[in-house]
Design an enzyme around this catalytic site. Sequence first.
Site, PDB file in Angstrom:
ATOM      1  N   MET A  12    -109.884 -31.104   3.754  1.00  0.00           N
ATOM      2  CA  MET A  12    -110.089 -30.048   4.746  1.00  0.00           C
ATOM      3  C   MET A  12    -111.270 -30.409   5.647  1.00  0.00           C
ATOM      4  O   MET A  12    -112.401 -30.530   5.184  1.00  0.00           O
ATOM      5  CB  MET A  12    -110.332 -28.700   4.059  1.00  0.00           C
ATOM      6  N   GLY A  14    -112.098 -28.597   8.363  1.00  0.00           N
ATOM      7  CA  GLY A  14    -112.563 -27.424   9.090  1.00  0.00           C
ATOM      8  C   GLY A  14    -111.784 -27.180  10.359  1.00  0.00           C
ATOM      9  O   GLY A  14    -112.068 -26.234  11.105  1.00  0.00           O
ATOM     10  N   VAL A  16    -107.915 -26.769  12.556  1.00  0.00           N
ATOM     11  CA  VAL A  16    -106.725 -25.936  12.393  1.00  0.00           C
ATOM     12  C   VAL A  16    -105.624 -26.670  11.633  1.00  0.00           C
ATOM     13  O   VAL A  16    -104.864 -26.051  10.874  1.00  0.00           O
ATOM     14  CB  VAL A  16    -106.223 -25.440  13.771  1.00  0.00           C
ATOM     15  N   CYS A 105    -110.686 -45.625   7.412  1.00  0.00           N
ATOM     16  CA  CYS A 105    -111.082 -44.439   6.667  1.00  0.00           C
ATOM     17  C   CYS A 105    -109.916 -43.884   5.850  1.00  0.00           C
ATOM     18  O   CYS A 105    -110.085 -43.492   4.697  1.00  0.00           O
ATOM     19  CB  CYS A 105    -111.611 -43.380   7.626  1.00  0.00           C
ATOM     20  N   GLY A 129    -103.899 -33.217   6.967  1.00  0.00           N
ATOM     21  CA  GLY A 129    -103.268 -32.574   8.113  1.00  0.00           C
ATOM     22  C   GLY A 129    -102.761 -33.550   9.145  1.00  0.00           C
ATOM     23  O   GLY A 129    -102.654 -33.208  10.328  1.00  0.00           O
ATOM     24  N   CYS A 214    -115.304 -39.605  14.663  1.00  0.00           N
ATOM     25  CA  CYS A 214    -116.064 -38.491  14.078  1.00  0.00           C
ATOM     26  C   CYS A 214    -117.541 -38.777  13.934  1.00  0.00           C
ATOM     27  O   CYS A 214    -118.365 -37.861  13.981  1.00  0.00           O
ATOM     28  CB  CYS A 214    -115.458 -38.097  12.730  1.00  0.00           C
TER      29      CYS A 214
END
Length: 392
Positions: A12, A14, A16, A105, A129, A214
């Site tokens: 997760m 954070g 959607v 990653c 996701g 990121c």
Amino acid sequence: MSRKKQRVLLGMSGGVDSSVAGYLLREQGYDVIGVTMKVWPQDCISRAEDKCCGPQAIADARGVAHSLGIPHYVVDEADQFERLVIDYFSSEYQAGRTPNPCVMCNEKIKFGNLWSKAAALGCDYIATGHYAIIEHGVGTPSSRRGEGAAAPYAVLRKGIDLRKDQSYFLFSLRQPQLRRALTPLGKMTKPQIREIAHSLGLKVADKIDSQEICFVPGNDYKEFLRSHLGENEFHRGEVYDVDGNFVAEHSGIELFTIGQRKGLPGGSLRPRYVVDLDPETNRVIVGDADDLVCDEFEIDRVNWHPVAGVTDPGYSAVAAGVDRGSFEALVKIRYNHPGTVATVMPLEDDRAYVRLHDPQRAVTPGQAAVLYDGDIVLGGGWICRREATVLA
């Protein structure tokens, strides 16, 4: 007696996408455990921003997990992330190549090291996701050529929302990783995901997608390398044109990438582009747009998916350079590339030769070249600088 629920560890961020993935998995009957990876030290220069390493991302993920009624943990992967992703990112630029940290990653961290955490929690799968489809137990290694049967395997396909498809970033996952991976968003579109998030009242429903690496604030990789490596670690050298004429000096080969036009030292009456980088001499080679065009290259560290049939018995003739070992595929030479038809010949030592039917611009060493048959990922590898071998 009812069968025990299968447990899945959900990454997760954070955002959607992973939030709705948690809801979908729960609705499909899985026992879901949410985890957010802390992948950068506390002094991360982008820590205050809404990044995967920032406190807001962790807070958002924790809030969603609470809304969905699933447990949530934070896992510290900072040391491993720096060793397996950050160091790779920096060293590739130092070697005159352009890295793809997202692929690394996924392979090394999300579907790699994280599995030990998943196993310790009794999980059967890891889920993310990603917009990609992973079909389990549907293929056999010879099915693409209509030959005999063997044990079933996982097939990686493009997500149906082609604007968001992320199968490119998952090409390097091996069968053990794919077989225990779930990507519940693959058969959905982004608008559908946001609609579900709104219907659930999730605060992240309208959260903007990150378009950046990121750990690189502002997407300014040059500034990141300056802060991470230090100016003294840059490999200074000279800029030459394709005819061997000296143009100017430069302050580091790390600051250039194939196809670059802006920020080139030395004046010119016409547009010039970086067409090659020579890490042996630290030379940057510039030329015209036509000098960027390429019609063949090699890839190494190739990960062949079983559906490609390359490792089939009887297919070993390709190691001897036999032309009947070649096949046609669609190749993407970078994530946002639409793909182009190529003839591919598997070679020894996990390499392959790729001949493009339509020459392409800026085929960049260090980037991933991913091979497709329609929407099915056949495999992929890393673009080499070495000159390609010509097909017989």
